[in-house]
Enzyme design. Structure first.
Site, PDB file in Angstrom:
ATOM      1  N   TYR A  17      -3.164  -1.763  -7.465  1.00 42.36           N
ATOM      2  CA  TYR A  17      -2.779  -1.460  -8.845  1.00 42.36           C
ATOM      3  C   TYR A  17      -1.283  -1.724  -9.055  1.00 42.36           C
ATOM      4  CZ  TYR A  17      -1.852   1.176 -13.103  1.00 42.36           C
ATOM      5  OH  TYR A  17      -1.429   1.544 -14.359  1.00 42.36           O
ATOM      6  N   LYS A  46       0.478  -4.536 -11.676  1.00 41.60           N
ATOM      7  CA  LYS A  46       1.422  -4.175 -12.730  1.00 41.60           C
ATOM      8  C   LYS A  46       2.784  -4.841 -12.533  1.00 41.60           C
ATOM      9  CE  LYS A  46      -1.172  -1.825 -15.438  1.00 41.60           C
ATOM     10  NZ  LYS A  46      -1.462  -2.336 -16.804  1.00 41.60           N
TER      11      LYS A  46
END
Length: 255
Positions: A152, A156
């Site tokens: 994750y 990002k």
């Protein structure tokens, strides 16, 4: 009045942003993953400029989604809001990509490359992008043991870097990345400590405001305050390498 497309607007921050912009009189194109999810937008549909559907975990559906939006018309602003958080396993897309990478990074990249270029682009980031590191090896997690938090964070960092790279390369487009905070949405969970209201107002402001601060491209924002992102996101060399890899992974160049 502006035409604004918001991905992932069936719930959470995307829905809150859509309602705010519609209440201000703007024409908002809503997005849901499936026709079934689009039914959740029934209360907003009468005031929307359109509703489009497509699973951002599928490259084919993402391409079709870009065509749907282009069919409505050129947007003034696009808020790339949709995202997924910590997946316990490396769930894959029809193309074999890690779904976290596909939804959080590849889909915003594909939509950006394939949609008619708007005047403003806003990409949702996360403070977790600072823990990603600067390696582009195995972006798709085909060799490493799956780590949900790291995957994750990397996704990002990539989307933040994409935003800042485009801000440099597309001088006639206002491009920003926004950290909405850890807010109590379905993705963030009910115990998230941040403010849901503040979590969406930065991106709505950047989408339409004529205030001087909003008119300077290349910002990384949190609660309407400009912050400094991870140094990798500002590194022109890292930006170039990332854009090259995204073009390889998708078969599309954002020129």
């Amino acid at each position: 009045m502006a035409y604004i497309f918001i991905t992932g607007s069936a719930d959470g921050l995307g829905r809150a942003a859509a309602r705010t912009l519609m209440d201000e009189g703007h024409d908002v194109v809503l997005h849901a993953r499936t026709p079934g999810r689009a039914a959740d937008l029934a209360d907003l549909a009468a005031h929307a400029a359109g509703i489009v559907t497509g699973d951002l975990g599928s490259a084919d559906e993402t391409r079709a989604l870009a065509s749907q939006v282009n069919g409505i018309g050129r947007m003034d602003a696009v808020i790339h809001n949709a995202g997924i958080f910590l997946e316990p396993t490396r769930a894959t897309t029809p193309e074999g990509h890690a779904r976290t990478l596909a939804v959080n990074t590849l889909a915003p990249y594909l939509l950006t490359a394939l949609m008619d270029r708007p005047e403003r682009l806003i990409y949702l980031s996360s403070g977790m992008h600072r823990g990603a590191g600067d390696s582009l090896d195995d972006m798709d997690w085909t060799a490493r043991r799956w780590n949900p938090s790291q995957a994750y964070s990397e996704s990002k960092l990539y989307v933040t870097t994409l935003a800042l790279a485009l801000a440099h390369r597309w001088p006639h487009v206002l491009v920003h990345a926004v950290d909405p905070g850890w807010v109590p949405t379905k993705m963030g969970g009910p115990g998230a400590p941040d403010d849901l209201e503040l979590g969406h107002l930065t991106q709505t402001w950047l989408a339409v405001s004529k205030e001087p601060a909003a008119m300077v491209s290349g910002g990384y924002w949190h609660h309407r305050q400009r912050h400094i992102p991870a140094p990798e996101a500002l590194d022109p060399g890292f930006q170039d390498r990332l854009l090259h890899r995204l073009a390889e992974l998708t078969g599309v160049e954002a020129s």
